[in-house]
Scaffold this motif. Structure first.
Motif, short mmCIF file in Angstrom:
data_model
loop_
_atom_site.label_atom_id
_atom_site.label_comp_id
_atom_site.label_asym_id
_atom_site.label_seq_id
_atom_site.Cartn_x
_atom_site.Cartn_y
_atom_site.Cartn_z
N ALA A 124 -2.24 5.88 9.83
CA ALA A 124 -1.01 5.09 9.76
C ALA A 124 -0.54 4.64 11.14
O ALA A 124 0.26 3.71 11.24
CB ALA A 124 0.08 5.88 9.06
N VAL B 147 -2.46 5.44 5.46
CA VAL B 147 -2.09 4.33 4.60
C VAL B 147 -3.34 3.86 3.87
O VAL B 147 -4.45 3.92 4.40
CB VAL B 147 -1.45 3.17 5.42
N ASP C 266 3.64 9.42 -0.25
CA ASP C 266 5.09 9.32 -0.09
C ASP C 266 5.63 8.93 -1.46
O ASP C 266 5.68 7.74 -1.81
CB ASP C 266 5.41 8.27 0.98
N SER D 127 0.82 -1.21 0.00
CA SER D 127 0.00 0.00 0.00
C SER D 127 0.85 1.26 0.00
O SER D 127 1.93 1.31 0.61
CB SER D 127 -0.89 0.03 1.25
N ASP D 128 0.33 2.28 -0.68
CA ASP D 128 0.93 3.61 -0.56
C ASP D 128 0.71 4.15 0.85
O ASP D 128 -0.32 3.90 1.49
CB ASP D 128 0.27 4.59 -1.54
N ARG D 129 1.67 4.93 1.29
CA ARG D 129 1.54 5.72 2.52
C ARG D 129 1.60 7.19 2.15
O ARG D 129 2.07 7.55 1.07
CB ARG D 129 2.63 5.36 3.52
#
Length: 229
Positions: free
Chosen positions: A75, A59, A97, A48-50
């Protein structure tokens, strides 16, 4: 509710201002869904992207109970209270991020390259993991396995492809699956993020080729150009 998946359209977009489409809780954990979603949720072997909603660390996540939306959750525990105060219709700025996104995209694209080149060497795709430090593609062999030859051949072929700097693009037709196309090499169904062209892959290497039962595991490392430590 209709959510636009921006991450499928532009790997390199790191920020967007949009509205909260929906909000709720899964147990005690609050979540929100963005109208224009920039976050890639874990899936297809990719993590997963944060990122952040404003200054709140978040997240991406999918839940079986809300499968048609990509959600954003806190997160860490300290961010839950702040996220719970955000409600439907609120305009927010979402930021991913981006270095993490591009590192993941490089690993995912390289995984497709390994699959395409290994398929020409009698190996049938069986699974993948594109997580940093763990990245591997698994195959079922059609005969005896020469690990050293597989490593040498795949590594050489992919370095040549990277030097060719072929374009990488994805498209979707109507409600059909999204297709990743690497010119002259492969057309694969994929909902991950990818580099724009192969020349953006840096420091590619086959880390190991191991036989585990009836599987051949090809471990690898790669970076996105400009992000090499």
């Amino acid at each position: 509710m209709s959510q636009t998946q921006i991450y499928l359209l532009d790997t390199y977009r790191g920020e967007i201002t949009t509205r909260i489409l929906s909000s709720g809780k899964e147990g005690a954990r609050p979540w929100i869904a963005l109208e224009d979603n920039i976050f890639h949720p874990q899936g297809g072997g990719q993590p997963s992207d944060r990122g952040w909603i404003g200054t709140i660390p978040v997240v991406a996540q999918r839940l079986p109970t809300i499968a048609d939306l990509v959600l954003v959750t806190a997160a860490d525990d300290t961010a839950q209270t702040a996220l719970a105060h955000l409600t439907e219709g609120t305009t927010v700025t979402a930021t991913i991020d981006l270095p993490q996104r591009l590192a993941n995209a490089a690993l995912h694209t390289a995984g497709h390259l390994i699959n395409a080149t290994a398929g020409r060497r009698g190996l049938t795709y069986a699974g993948c993991n594109h997580f940093p430090g763990q990245a591997r593609v698994e195959f079922q062999p059609s005969g005896p396995v020469d690990s050293a030859a597989i490593q040498r051949d795949i590594e050489s072929a992919i370095r040549d492809l990277i030097a060719d700097d072929r374009p990488v693009h994805a498209s979707a037709s109507g409600d059909g699956p999204r297709t990743l196309v690497i010119d002259g090499l492969c057309e694969d169904s994929c909902a991950g993020t990818h580099v724009a062209r192969l020349g953006l892959l840096s420091d590619f290497q086959i880390r190991s080729v191991k036989v585990k039962g009836d599987r051949v595991r090809v471990g690898y490392d790669v970076a996105h150009a400009g992000l090499v430590a």
